[in-house]
Design a protein around this motif. Sequence first.
Motif, PDB file in Angstrom:
ATOM      1  N   MET A 165     108.713  -7.847   0.306  1.00 55.22           N
ATOM      2  CA  MET A 165     109.782  -8.040  -0.536  1.00 55.22           C
ATOM      3  C   MET A 165     111.238  -7.180   0.073  1.00 55.22           C
ATOM      4  SD  MET A 165     110.068  -6.461  -4.565  1.00 55.22           S
ATOM      5  CE  MET A 165     108.585  -7.358  -5.103  1.00 55.22           C
ATOM      6  N   HIS A 166     112.408  -7.595  -0.132  1.00 54.35           N
ATOM      7  CA  HIS A 166     113.460  -7.241   0.397  1.00 54.35           C
ATOM      8  C   HIS A 166     113.614  -5.703   0.220  1.00 54.35           C
ATOM      9  CE1 HIS A 166     117.889  -6.640   1.531  1.00 54.35           C
ATOM     10  NE2 HIS A 166     117.869  -7.972   2.157  1.00 54.35           N
ATOM     11  N   GLU A 167     114.061  -4.840   1.189  1.00 54.15           N
ATOM     12  CA  GLU A 167     113.934  -3.367   0.972  1.00 54.15           C
ATOM     13  C   GLU A 167     115.340  -3.045  -0.220  1.00 54.15           C
ATOM     14  OE1 GLU A 167     115.719  -0.790   1.844  1.00 54.15           O
ATOM     15  OE2 GLU A 167     117.378  -1.870   2.655  1.00 54.15           O
ATOM     16  N   ARG A 168     115.996  -3.825  -0.688  1.00 57.19           N
ATOM     17  CA  ARG A 168     117.218  -3.129  -1.437  1.00 57.19           C
ATOM     18  C   ARG A 168     116.467  -3.669  -2.959  1.00 57.19           C
ATOM     19  NH1 ARG A 168     122.916  -4.313   0.746  1.00 57.19           N
ATOM     20  NH2 ARG A 168     123.642  -3.518  -1.035  1.00 57.19           N
ATOM     21  N   ILE A 169     115.412  -4.142  -3.206  1.00 58.16           N
ATOM     22  CA  ILE A 169     115.050  -4.590  -4.523  1.00 58.16           C
ATOM     23  C   ILE A 169     114.368  -3.482  -5.068  1.00 58.16           C
ATOM     24  CG2 ILE A 169     113.814  -6.233  -6.079  1.00 58.16           C
ATOM     25  CD1 ILE A 169     114.510  -8.313  -3.842  1.00 58.16           C
TER      26      ILE A 169
ATOM     27  N   LEU B 230     103.013  -2.234  -9.872  1.00 58.20           N
ATOM     28  CA  LEU B 230     103.806  -2.140  -8.644  1.00 58.20           C
ATOM     29  C   LEU B 230     102.820  -2.478  -7.316  1.00 58.20           C
ATOM     30  CD1 LEU B 230     105.699   1.268  -9.709  1.00 58.20           C
ATOM     31  CD2 LEU B 230     106.644  -1.127  -9.270  1.00 58.20           C
ATOM     32  N   ARG B 231     101.610  -2.150  -7.436  1.00 52.99           N
ATOM     33  CA  ARG B 231     100.568  -2.269  -6.305  1.00 52.99           C
ATOM     34  C   ARG B 231     100.313  -3.781  -6.083  1.00 52.99           C
ATOM     35  NH1 ARG B 231      96.280   2.678  -8.223  1.00 52.99           N
ATOM     36  NH2 ARG B 231      97.037   3.825  -6.722  1.00 52.99           N
ATOM     37  N   GLU B 232     100.481  -4.480  -7.180  1.00 57.74           N
ATOM     38  CA  GLU B 232     100.448  -5.879  -7.184  1.00 57.74           C
ATOM     39  C   GLU B 232     101.754  -6.350  -6.439  1.00 57.74           C
ATOM     40  OE1 GLU B 232     100.333 -10.123 -10.108  1.00 57.74           O
ATOM     41  OE2 GLU B 232     100.158  -7.991 -10.855  1.00 57.74           O
ATOM     42  N   LEU B 233     103.115  -5.941  -6.888  1.00 58.01           N
ATOM     43  CA  LEU B 233     104.096  -6.554  -6.269  1.00 58.01           C
ATOM     44  C   LEU B 233     104.681  -6.091  -5.083  1.00 58.01           C
ATOM     45  CD1 LEU B 233     105.925  -6.291  -9.858  1.00 58.01           C
ATOM     46  CD2 LEU B 233     105.372  -8.337  -8.680  1.00 58.01           C
ATOM     47  N   ALA B 234     104.174  -4.795  -4.702  1.00 55.31           N
ATOM     48  CA  ALA B 234     104.753  -3.937  -3.564  1.00 55.31           C
ATOM     49  C   ALA B 234     106.031  -3.967  -3.289  1.00 55.31           C
ATOM     50  CB  ALA B 234     103.872  -4.459  -2.243  1.00 55.31           C
TER      51      ALA B 234
ATOM     52  N   GLN C  43     103.760   8.436  -5.955  1.00 53.94           N
ATOM     53  CA  GLN C  43     103.020   8.735  -4.472  1.00 53.94           C
ATOM     54  C   GLN C  43     101.881   7.659  -4.487  1.00 53.94           C
ATOM     55  OE1 GLN C  43     101.850  12.841  -5.027  1.00 53.94           O
ATOM     56  NE2 GLN C  43     103.707  13.890  -4.437  1.00 53.94           N
ATOM     57  N   ALA C  44     101.666   6.636  -5.415  1.00 55.89           N
ATOM     58  CA  ALA C  44     100.553   5.812  -5.492  1.00 55.89           C
ATOM     59  C   ALA C  44     100.764   4.701  -4.628  1.00 55.89           C
ATOM     60  CB  ALA C  44     100.226   5.546  -6.716  1.00 55.89           C
ATOM     61  N   GLY C  45     101.966   4.393  -4.008  1.00 58.12           N
ATOM     62  CA  GLY C  45     102.179   3.269  -3.080  1.00 58.12           C
ATOM     63  C   GLY C  45     103.400   3.683  -2.019  1.00 58.12           C
ATOM     64  N   ASP C  46     103.779   2.668  -1.235  1.00 61.43           N
ATOM     65  CA  ASP C  46     104.816   2.943  -0.317  1.00 61.43           C
ATOM     66  C   ASP C  46     106.046   2.384  -0.611  1.00 61.43           C
ATOM     67  OD1 ASP C  46     105.966   3.448   2.128  1.00 61.43           O
ATOM     68  OD2 ASP C  46     105.570   1.360   2.941  1.00 61.43           O
ATOM     69  N   TRP C  47     106.471   3.251  -1.889  1.00 61.56           N
ATOM     70  CA  TRP C  47     107.807   2.991  -2.409  1.00 61.56           C
ATOM     71  C   TRP C  47     108.409   4.259  -2.705  1.00 61.56           C
ATOM     72  CZ3 TRP C  47     103.377   0.711  -5.117  1.00 61.56           C
ATOM     73  CH2 TRP C  47     102.857   1.412  -6.156  1.00 61.56           C
TER      74      TRP C  47
ATOM     75  N   ALA D 235     112.160 -11.611  -7.627  1.00 62.79           N
ATOM     76  CA  ALA D 235     112.468 -10.628  -6.472  1.00 62.79           C
ATOM     77  C   ALA D 235     112.561 -11.717  -5.143  1.00 62.79           C
ATOM     78  CB  ALA D 235     111.021  -9.628  -6.092  1.00 62.79           C
ATOM     79  N   ASP D 236     111.776 -12.983  -5.323  1.00 60.37           N
ATOM     80  CA  ASP D 236     111.794 -13.681  -4.362  1.00 60.37           C
ATOM     81  C   ASP D 236     113.179 -14.601  -4.220  1.00 60.37           C
ATOM     82  OD1 ASP D 236     109.086 -13.581  -3.611  1.00 60.37           O
ATOM     83  OD2 ASP D 236     108.512 -15.195  -4.728  1.00 60.37           O
ATOM     84  N   TRP D 237     113.964 -14.906  -5.458  1.00 63.68           N
ATOM     85  CA  TRP D 237     115.101 -15.485  -5.729  1.00 63.68           C
ATOM     86  C   TRP D 237     115.994 -14.559  -4.995  1.00 63.68           C
ATOM     87  CZ3 TRP D 237     119.647 -13.880  -7.455  1.00 63.68           C
ATOM     88  CH2 TRP D 237     120.803 -14.829  -7.547  1.00 63.68           C
ATOM     89  N   LEU D 238     116.036 -13.138  -5.294  1.00 62.66           N
ATOM     90  CA  LEU D 238     117.091 -12.153  -5.003  1.00 62.66           C
ATOM     91  C   LEU D 238     116.787 -11.775  -3.470  1.00 62.66           C
ATOM     92  CD1 LEU D 238     119.200 -10.138  -5.624  1.00 62.66           C
ATOM     93  CD2 LEU D 238     117.516  -8.635  -6.662  1.00 62.66           C
ATOM     94  N   GLY D 239     115.663 -11.874  -2.943  1.00 62.54           N
ATOM     95  CA  GLY D 239     115.397 -11.528  -1.492  1.00 62.54           C
ATOM     96  C   GLY D 239     116.087 -12.567  -0.651  1.00 62.54           C
TER      97      GLY D 239
END
Length: 270
Positions: A1-5, A24-28, A52-56, A258-262
């Motif tokens: 996913m694009h980092e600005r989303i 969020l874990r599904e969408l990352a 703290q549950a994910g890389d966000w 997110a795909d469209w915006l990315g």
Amino acid sequence: MHERISIGGICFPGESAREVTAHLRELAPHRTSLVSPMLFSEGLPALRELVQAGDWTLEYLMHPFLAPRQLSQKDAWGEARAQLDQVIQAAAALGAGSIYMVTGGRGGLTWEDAAAAFSEAIAPCVARAGDAGVRLMIEPASTVFADIHIAHSLRDTVQLAEMAGIGVCLDVFTCWTEAGLQQSIARAMPRCHLIQVADYVLGDRASPCRAVPGDGAIPLERILGWALDAGYAGAFDLELLGPRIDQEGRAAACRRTADWLGDFLSARGA
């Protein structure tokens, strides 16, 4: 996913911190966001666990400052300030850079008097947020929310933000039909710290009635392009709500958006 989303709690209304974490874990995403009612109902530890549950990272908290009360109710200002102070402290503790708000209703006040009342009511919190390194913002909201907010165009939102000494959240869904929108976006840029993205299908009457970008009539490429051309360098937040989103599935609608915006941001080199 694009980092600005940014994807977060606003897309999953009524769901718990644990349920939002699963999405969020599904969408990352690289960025997420939360709403202050979750803070008051579940507590800061639950929100910290989510962050703290994910890389966000946490982009912002949403908070309905004086709502559902009216700006003319000065006896309610103290409680509203105390609640916002708690949200500021939570944002700082969780690493969120900003808080966006609705103001509270205008009641019988003129717009100008309501704007002056909001600026006075929030002033002590503006100073505390600055000390904490947290930006306060307001957004434009549809007139169907006139009971809880006074800024219903980007132009009015920028004027109010300038009066109050705070920032702007640009919700494209709310302001896309405005005259002079490109000029208002340019005026907003020095204090714009968040852009929210959704589409609208002509003829939809339910509220909220948001759609996945590309499904509706909003010229998103043009409007978002204006913001990028004006120097916007912040996050693009998904605000997806309503029957179309629920029918498709909230996480699925977020993924497609997110795909469209990315794709759009990558094509623009953003």
